[in-house]
Design a protein around this motif. Structure first.
Motif, mmCIF file in Angstrom:
data_model
loop_
_atom_site.group_PDB
_atom_site.id
_atom_site.type_symbol
_atom_site.label_atom_id
_atom_site.label_comp_id
_atom_site.label_asym_id
_atom_site.label_seq_id
_atom_site.Cartn_x
_atom_site.Cartn_y
_atom_site.Cartn_z
ATOM 1 N N ILE A 1 0.701 -6.853 -16.832
ATOM 2 C CA ILE A 1 1.112 -7.969 -18.451
ATOM 3 C C ILE A 1 1.258 -9.483 -18.304
ATOM 4 O O ILE A 1 0.875 -10.014 -17.019
ATOM 5 N N ASN A 2 0.472 -9.524 -19.217
ATOM 6 C CA ASN A 2 -0.204 -11.302 -19.302
ATOM 7 C C ASN A 2 1.001 -11.769 -21.266
ATOM 8 O O ASN A 2 0.971 -11.323 -21.692
ATOM 9 N N LEU A 3 1.563 -12.533 -20.502
ATOM 10 C CA LEU A 3 2.715 -13.363 -21.369
ATOM 11 C C LEU A 3 2.229 -14.133 -22.600
ATOM 12 O O LEU A 3 1.789 -13.827 -23.965
ATOM 13 N N GLU A 4 0.204 -14.304 -22.598
ATOM 14 C CA GLU A 4 -0.405 -14.930 -23.196
ATOM 15 C C GLU A 4 -0.615 -13.542 -24.518
ATOM 16 O O GLU A 4 -1.168 -14.031 -25.681
ATOM 17 N N ASP A 5 -0.847 -12.327 -23.847
ATOM 18 C CA ASP A 5 -0.960 -10.910 -24.985
ATOM 19 C C ASP A 5 0.211 -10.886 -25.891
ATOM 20 O O ASP A 5 -0.020 -9.862 -26.636
ATOM 21 N N LEU A 6 1.610 -11.451 -25.066
ATOM 22 C CA LEU A 6 2.524 -11.269 -25.982
ATOM 23 C C LEU A 6 2.818 -12.458 -26.899
ATOM 24 O O LEU A 6 3.720 -12.743 -27.232
ATOM 25 N N GLY A 7 1.744 -13.185 -26.750
ATOM 26 C CA GLY A 7 2.113 -14.100 -28.002
ATOM 27 C C GLY A 7 3.138 -15.677 -27.332
ATOM 28 O O GLY A 7 3.400 -16.745 -28.201
ATOM 29 N N ILE A 8 3.493 -15.365 -25.653
ATOM 30 C CA ILE A 8 4.063 -16.715 -25.454
ATOM 31 C C ILE A 8 2.780 -17.501 -24.961
ATOM 32 O O ILE A 8 1.844 -17.518 -24.079
ATOM 33 N N LYS B 1 0.942 -1.645 0.203
ATOM 34 C CA LYS B 1 0.079 -0.442 0.291
ATOM 35 C C LYS B 1 0.955 1.308 -0.268
ATOM 36 O O LYS B 1 0.693 2.143 -0.473
ATOM 37 N N ARG B 2 2.139 1.539 0.157
ATOM 38 C CA ARG B 2 3.085 2.623 0.264
ATOM 39 C C ARG B 2 3.918 2.593 -0.816
ATOM 40 O O ARG B 2 4.401 3.747 -1.065
ATOM 41 N N MET B 3 3.345 1.617 -1.680
ATOM 42 C CA MET B 3 4.546 1.681 -3.074
ATOM 43 C C MET B 3 3.681 3.153 -3.826
ATOM 44 O O MET B 3 2.109 2.851 -3.350
ATOM 45 N N SER B 4 4.296 3.373 -4.661
ATOM 46 C CA SER B 4 4.081 3.999 -5.285
ATOM 47 C C SER B 4 3.041 3.334 -6.973
ATOM 48 O O SER B 4 2.158 4.353 -7.118
ATOM 49 N N HIS B 5 3.384 2.051 -7.167
ATOM 50 C CA HIS B 5 2.681 1.979 -8.538
ATOM 51 C C HIS B 5 3.192 0.489 -8.663
ATOM 52 O O HIS B 5 4.581 -0.041 -7.690
ATOM 53 N N ILE B 6 2.531 -0.379 -8.581
ATOM 54 C CA ILE B 6 2.616 -1.507 -9.041
ATOM 55 C C ILE B 6 2.166 -2.795 -9.928
ATOM 56 O O ILE B 6 1.533 -1.667 -11.164
ATOM 57 N N VAL B 7 2.873 -3.136 -10.568
ATOM 58 C CA VAL B 7 3.058 -3.759 -11.717
ATOM 59 C C VAL B 7 2.555 -5.185 -12.048
ATOM 60 O O VAL B 7 3.299 -5.631 -11.132
ATOM 61 N N VAL B 8 1.687 -5.650 -12.273
ATOM 62 C CA VAL B 8 1.381 -7.183 -12.322
ATOM 63 C C VAL B 8 1.565 -7.982 -13.393
ATOM 64 O O VAL B 8 1.714 -7.468 -14.617
ATOM 65 N N VAL B 9 2.274 -9.197 -13.462
ATOM 66 C CA VAL B 9 2.757 -10.088 -14.748
ATOM 67 C C VAL B 9 2.007 -11.344 -14.193
ATOM 68 O O VAL B 9 2.528 -11.860 -13.460
ATOM 69 N N ASP B 10 1.053 -11.260 -15.198
ATOM 70 C CA ASP B 10 0.538 -12.971 -15.343
ATOM 71 C C ASP B 10 1.409 -13.578 -16.638
ATOM 72 O O ASP B 10 1.537 -13.196 -17.869
ATOM 73 N N GLY B 11 1.250 -14.831 -16.406
ATOM 74 C CA GLY B 11 1.522 -15.847 -16.899
ATOM 75 C C GLY B 11 1.037 -16.482 -17.925
ATOM 76 O O GLY B 11 1.396 -17.065 -19.547
ATOM 77 N N CYS B 12 -0.987 -16.767 -18.041
ATOM 78 C CA CYS B 12 -1.357 -16.975 -19.094
ATOM 79 C C CYS B 12 -2.993 -16.282 -18.906
ATOM 80 O O CYS B 12 -2.879 -15.873 -18.345
#
Length: 133
Positions: free
Chosen positions: A88-95, A57-68
């Motif tokens: 970011i979702n790896l499937e959206d990147l074609g992985i 909750k104290r972090m300025s920003h959160i980045v989520v990376v999902d694998g599928c």
């Protein structure tokens, strides 16, 4: 303890190729961005461990990376009402996720692709913060 500006919440069970790629890309981000970036503990968040909840909750920003398409990391944050700034979702990147027990079946090309997208999102958030009045 210094709280990083950007917290990474990653799908990271390590049981599949996509999980392992998220871990490797996030680890590289730690190396490249230093104290500005930290990896948050998804199990601790899911279990509402007070110290981890206070920190995120104290972090300025959160980045989520999902694998599928299951979107485990983003679903956990959403269920707990934790906002995130980039996704970011790896499937959206074609992985393609290859399934259980495929941890080491990934290509350096796919790892590079994920890291480049992650680094771009991190840079964007860091620059946004520094441009604020």
């Amino acid at each position: 303890m210094k709280i990083p500006k950007i917290g990474l919440v990653i799908c990271n069970s390590g049981s599949s190729n996509s999980d392992f790629i998220t871990r490797l890309a996030a680890t590289r981000a730690l190396t490249e961005f230093g104290e500005d970036v930290g990896i948050c503990s998804l199990p601790a968040i899911a279990n509402k461990i007070p110290r981890q909840m206070a920190m995120i909750k104290r972090m300025s920003h959160i980045v989520v990376v999902d694998g599928c398409h299951n979107r485990c990391a983003s679903k956990i944050l959403s269920q707990l009402g934790i906002r995130y700034d980039a996704y970011i979702n790896l499937e959206d990147l074609g992985i393609k996720k290859l399934g259980q027990f495929t941890t080491l079946k990934y290509s350096q090309e796919n790892l590079k692709r994920v890291y480049c997208v992650l680094a771009s999102r991190i840079n964007s958030l860091l620059n946004k913060r520094s441009e604020a009045p």
